[in-house]
Design a protein around this motif. Sequence first.
Motif, PDB file in Angstrom:
ATOM      1  N   PRO A  35      -9.276  90.430  30.596  1.00 38.14           N
ATOM      2  CA  PRO A  35      -9.269  90.899  31.991  1.00 38.14           C
ATOM      3  C   PRO A  35      -8.393  89.994  32.876  1.00 38.14           C
ATOM      4  O   PRO A  35      -8.463  88.770  32.776  1.00 38.14           O
ATOM      5  CB  PRO A  35     -10.752  90.811  32.402  1.00 38.14           C
ATOM      6  N   GLY A  36      -7.558  90.618  33.682  1.00 38.60           N
ATOM      7  CA  GLY A  36      -6.686  89.869  34.607  1.00 38.60           C
ATOM      8  C   GLY A  36      -5.344  89.505  34.023  1.00 38.60           C
ATOM      9  O   GLY A  36      -4.413  89.134  34.748  1.00 38.60           O
ATOM     10  N   ALA A  37      -5.214  89.572  32.710  1.00 34.99           N
ATOM     11  CA  ALA A  37      -3.924  89.186  32.089  1.00 34.99           C
ATOM     12  C   ALA A  37      -2.931  90.352  32.167  1.00 34.99           C
ATOM     13  O   ALA A  37      -3.344  91.510  32.065  1.00 34.99           O
ATOM     14  CB  ALA A  37      -4.161  88.815  30.630  1.00 34.99           C
TER      15      ALA A  37
ATOM     16  N   ASP B 245      -2.626  81.873  42.480  1.00 38.31           N
ATOM     17  CA  ASP B 245      -4.026  82.247  42.717  1.00 38.31           C
ATOM     18  C   ASP B 245      -4.576  82.868  41.422  1.00 38.31           C
ATOM     19  O   ASP B 245      -4.542  82.232  40.390  1.00 38.31           O
ATOM     20  CB  ASP B 245      -4.139  83.190  43.917  1.00 38.31           C
ATOM     21  N   ASP B 246      -4.994  84.127  41.460  1.00 33.81           N
ATOM     22  CA  ASP B 246      -5.538  84.727  40.239  1.00 33.81           C
ATOM     23  C   ASP B 246      -4.570  85.702  39.597  1.00 33.81           C
ATOM     24  O   ASP B 246      -4.934  86.441  38.684  1.00 33.81           O
ATOM     25  CB  ASP B 246      -6.849  85.475  40.565  1.00 33.81           C
ATOM     26  N   ARG B 247      -3.360  85.705  40.090  1.00 37.23           N
ATOM     27  CA  ARG B 247      -2.391  86.710  39.635  1.00 37.23           C
ATOM     28  C   ARG B 247      -1.421  86.075  38.630  1.00 37.23           C
ATOM     29  O   ARG B 247      -0.801  85.049  38.930  1.00 37.23           O
ATOM     30  CB  ARG B 247      -1.622  87.255  40.844  1.00 37.23           C
ATOM     31  N   TYR B 248      -1.310  86.701  37.450  1.00 37.44           N
ATOM     32  CA  TYR B 248      -0.359  86.219  36.447  1.00 37.44           C
ATOM     33  C   TYR B 248       0.911  87.067  36.540  1.00 37.44           C
ATOM     34  O   TYR B 248       0.835  88.296  36.609  1.00 37.44           O
ATOM     35  CB  TYR B 248      -0.915  86.384  35.032  1.00 37.44           C
ATOM     36  N   VAL B 249       2.047  86.425  36.528  1.00 39.83           N
ATOM     37  CA  VAL B 249       3.307  87.163  36.471  1.00 39.83           C
ATOM     38  C   VAL B 249       4.157  86.536  35.381  1.00 39.83           C
ATOM     39  O   VAL B 249       4.327  85.311  35.347  1.00 39.83           O
ATOM     40  CB  VAL B 249       4.074  87.121  37.823  1.00 39.83           C
ATOM     41  N   ARG B 250       4.633  87.396  34.470  1.00 40.65           N
ATOM     42  CA  ARG B 250       5.453  86.861  33.386  1.00 40.65           C
ATOM     43  C   ARG B 250       6.841  86.525  33.931  1.00 40.65           C
ATOM     44  O   ARG B 250       7.439  87.328  34.656  1.00 40.65           O
ATOM     45  CB  ARG B 250       5.576  87.868  32.246  1.00 40.65           C
ATOM     46  N   ALA B 251       7.321  85.343  33.620  1.00 37.59           N
ATOM     47  CA  ALA B 251       8.635  84.911  34.114  1.00 37.59           C
ATOM     48  C   ALA B 251       9.578  84.738  32.930  1.00 37.59           C
ATOM     49  O   ALA B 251       9.177  84.216  31.883  1.00 37.59           O
ATOM     50  CB  ALA B 251       8.498  83.601  34.862  1.00 37.59           C
ATOM     51  N   ASP B 252      10.793  85.193  33.097  1.00 40.42           N
ATOM     52  CA  ASP B 252      11.795  84.959  32.055  1.00 40.42           C
ATOM     53  C   ASP B 252      12.933  84.129  32.641  1.00 40.42           C
ATOM     54  O   ASP B 252      12.921  83.787  33.818  1.00 40.42           O
ATOM     55  CB  ASP B 252      12.306  86.293  31.476  1.00 40.42           C
ATOM     56  N   ARG B 253      13.885  83.808  31.797  1.00 35.19           N
ATOM     57  CA  ARG B 253      15.013  82.957  32.177  1.00 35.19           C
ATOM     58  C   ARG B 253      14.546  81.642  32.817  1.00 35.19           C
ATOM     59  O   ARG B 253      14.866  81.321  33.950  1.00 35.19           O
ATOM     60  CB  ARG B 253      15.946  83.685  33.145  1.00 35.19           C
ATOM     61  N   ILE B 254      13.748  80.928  32.036  1.00 30.93           N
ATOM     62  CA  ILE B 254      13.236  79.634  32.496  1.00 30.93           C
ATOM     63  C   ILE B 254      13.946  78.530  31.717  1.00 30.93           C
ATOM     64  O   ILE B 254      14.045  78.605  30.491  1.00 30.93           O
ATOM     65  CB  ILE B 254      11.727  79.530  32.247  1.00 30.93           C
TER      66      ILE B 254
ATOM     67  N   GLU C 106      -5.797  99.859  27.415  1.00 29.88           N
ATOM     68  CA  GLU C 106      -7.224  99.778  27.788  1.00 29.88           C
ATOM     69  C   GLU C 106      -7.919  98.661  27.017  1.00 29.88           C
ATOM     70  O   GLU C 106      -8.669  97.864  27.583  1.00 29.88           O
ATOM     71  CB  GLU C 106      -7.921 101.109  27.483  1.00 29.88           C
ATOM     72  N   LYS C 107      -7.622  98.606  25.712  1.00 28.70           N
ATOM     73  CA  LYS C 107      -8.255  97.573  24.865  1.00 28.70           C
ATOM     74  C   LYS C 107      -7.829  96.182  25.323  1.00 28.70           C
ATOM     75  O   LYS C 107      -8.644  95.266  25.389  1.00 28.70           O
ATOM     76  CB  LYS C 107      -7.872  97.794  23.398  1.00 28.70           C
ATOM     77  N   PHE C 108      -6.537  96.042  25.627  1.00 27.52           N
ATOM     78  CA  PHE C 108      -6.001  94.744  26.047  1.00 27.52           C
ATOM     79  C   PHE C 108      -6.702  94.303  27.335  1.00 27.52           C
ATOM     80  O   PHE C 108      -7.140  93.155  27.462  1.00 27.52           O
ATOM     81  CB  PHE C 108      -4.482  94.870  26.275  1.00 27.52           C
ATOM     82  N   GLU C 109      -6.792  95.226  28.280  1.00 29.30           N
ATOM     83  CA  GLU C 109      -7.379  94.871  29.575  1.00 29.30           C
ATOM     84  C   GLU C 109      -8.879  94.596  29.454  1.00 29.30           C
ATOM     85  O   GLU C 109      -9.433  93.812  30.224  1.00 29.30           O
ATOM     86  CB  GLU C 109      -7.089  95.980  30.598  1.00 29.30           C
ATOM     87  N   ARG C 110      -9.517  95.226  28.460  1.00 28.70           N
ATOM     88  CA  ARG C 110     -10.936  94.964  28.239  1.00 28.70           C
ATOM     89  C   ARG C 110     -11.119  93.562  27.637  1.00 28.70           C
ATOM     90  O   ARG C 110     -11.974  92.804  28.057  1.00 28.70           O
ATOM     91  CB  ARG C 110     -11.510  96.020  27.294  1.00 28.70           C
ATOM     92  N   VAL C 111     -10.252  93.221  26.657  1.00 28.70           N
ATOM     93  CA  VAL C 111     -10.396  91.910  25.983  1.00 28.70           C
ATOM     94  C   VAL C 111      -9.885  90.776  26.870  1.00 28.70           C
ATOM     95  O   VAL C 111     -10.447  89.687  26.886  1.00 28.70           O
ATOM     96  CB  VAL C 111      -9.642  91.924  24.628  1.00 28.70           C
TER      97      VAL C 111
ATOM     98  N   MET D  14      -7.734  82.807  26.443  1.00 29.10           N
ATOM     99  CA  MET D  14      -7.504  84.213  26.123  1.00 29.10           C
ATOM    100  C   MET D  14      -6.848  84.352  24.752  1.00 29.10           C
ATOM    101  O   MET D  14      -7.181  85.244  23.971  1.00 29.10           O
ATOM    102  CB  MET D  14      -6.616  84.866  27.177  1.00 29.10           C
ATOM    103  N   GLN D  15      -5.887  83.453  24.484  1.00 31.66           N
ATOM    104  CA  GLN D  15      -5.144  83.557  23.224  1.00 31.66           C
ATOM    105  C   GLN D  15      -6.069  83.407  22.012  1.00 31.66           C
ATOM    106  O   GLN D  15      -5.802  83.942  20.940  1.00 31.66           O
ATOM    107  CB  GLN D  15      -4.033  82.504  23.194  1.00 31.66           C
ATOM    108  N   ALA D  16      -7.169  82.676  22.205  1.00 34.54           N
ATOM    109  CA  ALA D  16      -8.130  82.501  21.105  1.00 34.54           C
ATOM    110  C   ALA D  16      -8.739  83.847  20.696  1.00 34.54           C
ATOM    111  O   ALA D  16      -9.239  83.997  19.583  1.00 34.54           O
ATOM    112  CB  ALA D  16      -9.222  81.524  21.539  1.00 34.54           C
ATOM    113  N   GLN D  17      -8.661  84.824  21.598  1.00 35.04           N
ATOM    114  CA  GLN D  17      -9.222  86.149  21.335  1.00 35.04           C
ATOM    115  C   GLN D  17      -8.181  87.141  20.773  1.00 35.04           C
ATOM    116  O   GLN D  17      -8.472  88.314  20.618  1.00 35.04           O
ATOM    117  CB  GLN D  17      -9.770  86.755  22.645  1.00 35.04           C
ATOM    118  N   PHE D  18      -6.983  86.639  20.487  1.00 34.98           N
ATOM    119  CA  PHE D  18      -5.890  87.556  20.099  1.00 34.98           C
ATOM    120  C   PHE D  18      -6.193  88.239  18.760  1.00 34.98           C
ATOM    121  O   PHE D  18      -5.887  89.410  18.552  1.00 34.98           O
ATOM    122  CB  PHE D  18      -4.561  86.801  20.041  1.00 34.98           C
TER     123      PHE D  18
END
Lengths: 106, 876
Positions: free
Chosen positions: B727-729, B188-197, B720-725, B554-558
Amino acid sequence: MRKFDYLILRTISDIDEAYAVSITRYLEQSESRMTSIPQVLSALKVLEKMGFIRSTPVLGSEVRNGHRKRIYSLTQWGVRCMEKGQYQDITEERQYFYKTPGFNSV
Amino acid sequence: MKKESQIHPPAWPLKLVRGLINPEFLEEIEGDLYEVFQDNVDRHGLSKARFRYTLDCFKLIRPALLKRNFKIGVMGFFSLLRNNLKVATRVLQRDRLFTMVNVLGMGLGLVISLLILLYAFYEFSYESYNPGSARMVRVTMDYLDGETVVDQDCETYPPLGPRIVRDIPEAVDFVRVYHLDDIALRKDDRYVRADRIFAVDSSFQRLFNYPFLYGDPSNAFHEPNQMALTESQALKYFGKSDAVGELLWYSALDRPFEIIGILPDPPSNTHLKFNVLVSLETLKEHFGESDENWDGNNTFTYIQLNSAADYAAFESHLADLNDQLILEEKIRSEKVIAQPVDDIHLYSHKSFEAEENGDAKTVWILLGVALLVILIAIVNYINLSTSKSLDRAKEVGIRKVIGSSLGQLRWQFFTESFLINLLAGVVAIVLIVVILPYFRMLSGLPPNFSPWELGQFWMTFLLVLGTSTLLSGLFPAFVLSGFRPVSVLNGKFSHSKIGQHLRKGLVIFQFAITTFLLVLTLTIDRQLDFIRSIDLGLDTEHTLVVEAPPTEEMQAQFTSFKQQLLSDPEVISVGLSSCVPGLPSHQMGTTTGITLDGDTEKHNYNFYIYSIDHDFLRTMKMDLLSGEDFRDQKETDQVLVNEAALDLWRVSDPGSAVGLELNMWGGKRQIRGVFKNFHQGSAKSDFLPMIFLYNRTFNELASVRVNPQDARETVERVREKFERVFPGAPFEYFFLDQEFDKQYRADAQFRSVFSYLTIFAILIACMGLFGLVSFSVAKRKKEIGVRKVLGASTRQLVSLLSGDFLGIVLISILVAMPVTYLLVRKWLTSFANRIDLEVWIFAFPAVVVLALALLTTILRTSRLASSNPVFSLRDE
């Protein structure tokens, strides 16, 4: 008295040629209980040592591969014990009269 | 059908029991059994009759039918055992100090041995979940420079697996497993980082034998965009185990993946722990991966053999295939080698391992130390038992006179040893229950690891208990039972010189081991500290690493995020990169076939690639040896390389390397600068040959060097800055020094376990010395009384009584030192960077051992030396 010992004494008094195999078969048929030869043999040796039964060797036949068999019969103590059904009482009575050495070791 | 005359019962059962049966009854019994057998053949058939005959023969072992001697023997054994137990209990109750020292000593020894054995069981149990692991191998590659191995890589080229199965008859199946970087999955709209893939072939389930809890394994991983989750991941994303048919978005690809199966969570004792599996077909579709790609060695390749016995033949055919591949120019300076899957955890330490592996050497060292500790405990028992020989001599003499045989006396002493060991076993189990949670933390065993359901644990417990009973009981049983009744009862018995020497020898042995362990502990401690203190070639402190957001948008804004961070006064610098030091090597890109322009020699060395921006080197405080760092520019074909890379190209001077051109990926790249080597992982490993490319626009990680003051508040502002730039990540970050510390976790665990082992060993040895001194002092009670009456001071008496034992401990230190020096030096040779063996490393443990021995003896002797002589002499 153990029920099994009592059954052995009664079987010896009931059948004609009482030896381990015939006693086992009789017990299996009349009492419908699984009985093994070693169990019967062990009980016979204990009862014989205590003087309740005696045995006589008889020559073996082909069905026994020529091996002798022992025919067991009741002694007077065995008859009394069977009638009374009280193994311990008779033992003590016999010990008192005859002072059998080593009697307690059985 | 057999003729009746041929049907006989089996002969062996009766032969087996014949020797036990009263011979008077044999004739009758054989006849009865034969008659019943013939009857059973008619009634139940031959095989059943034979079975019953065999059973009846064994049932003949009854007291009423046994031989008289045998009956007495059996009954005698039990009555003797009962008597022995009674006497042993009394002896142990009478000498409570002796019992306590022995029970505690043996108990601690057993605890140490059992815990270490548990650890070893666990380490050796890797891959045991997979019934087919014995006939599975992993194909790996060594990179050669002439005959020298310059790198060992556990990943290989994708086409190698199918080629091996095609060309080598012993190979029947293969699976390729591609280790993917950590990614963000979206539900849905929730991102979860996954490891061991991992991306896997459709044969994964066949080779690794994971059952599908939900889903159909026969259709798994055949198509692109298929995904399987472990049960715990399914619960994490969907809140239910049966998530088959659901969709998860692979955020980097912005594409949904269908969940086609739910697998059980991999056990902790496997080298390949996964959370998410995707089909290898996915890589072919989205990343252009191909089955014919001999340019990138990036997959684990597992081969299933016909049988484990085929391994030698497989290795030989693999060497032939290696030659063939060189001829075909598929590979150049690599050597393809196989390793059994069961050996990976303890014996494989190559680049790109799926996880940090264990070390067989560590396990064997710990097992060796556990053996030494239990030996110290056994020596304690032997010493204390034989030192009491004077007390037991009269008992032995009288027992012999009234007819006790040598064997019966030995059984008596064995029973005492058994009782002590049994009590020690109970103490050990209680202590293990208490210690286990701490031991699990200390040794790195999984938190759910429990020995109580392990049959192996109880078998080992009984085996260790039996062995220690035998070893500790053997010597006292033979020595004490050997006293001559005539001399003992005439009062002519005294301690033999041999006995005394032996006891001294055993104390020397104990303290020599203790000294050795102490020196080794100190050396391990110093060596591991030394490795930690080696200059890594960068500054890991006060550096926060923030992971990039999951989607391309989003990465374009890194870069913009980086600019926002730099506006914070507490942020010193921000460097963007594809990887950072301390992360596992599979997070780096690798490439082969890079050569200096004009170099005719073809090599396939593995080079490790970072993509960085112009602030990375400065943020990491890496030194530039020659040339220039990247400037802030749009793009460049220039690269930075390190000294290790220059070594492979045989360029010795960093200054002369600047300006040289490299043949790379079908084009040319110029060396802009040379930076100093730095450790990607632990300082134990060698420097990797590295190439830094320039990428200004996007890199996966932002390293943020912050002021040490108020680091926590700075992290909050970064969040705070990360969440502002973005949002949702998800805001994912770590501190560089903490990530680096993970490299040393196994070392820290080894150091802790070893230190505790040594402490226990010292404790047990001191307990033994305490007991021995106690008995020696008790024997010299009257002598001490007389000396006191004649004017000896307490100090003189203490030094007289302690002197003997301190002399012994001093000898043990002298005996231990040369052997210890040789062994410790040998251990150190396995490290590329090692400490010098200074004198104090040997002197300090010697002083500690002497001090402990002195303390132990003074504790025991001072009380008696200061007591009133009246009490010790009034019996005379």
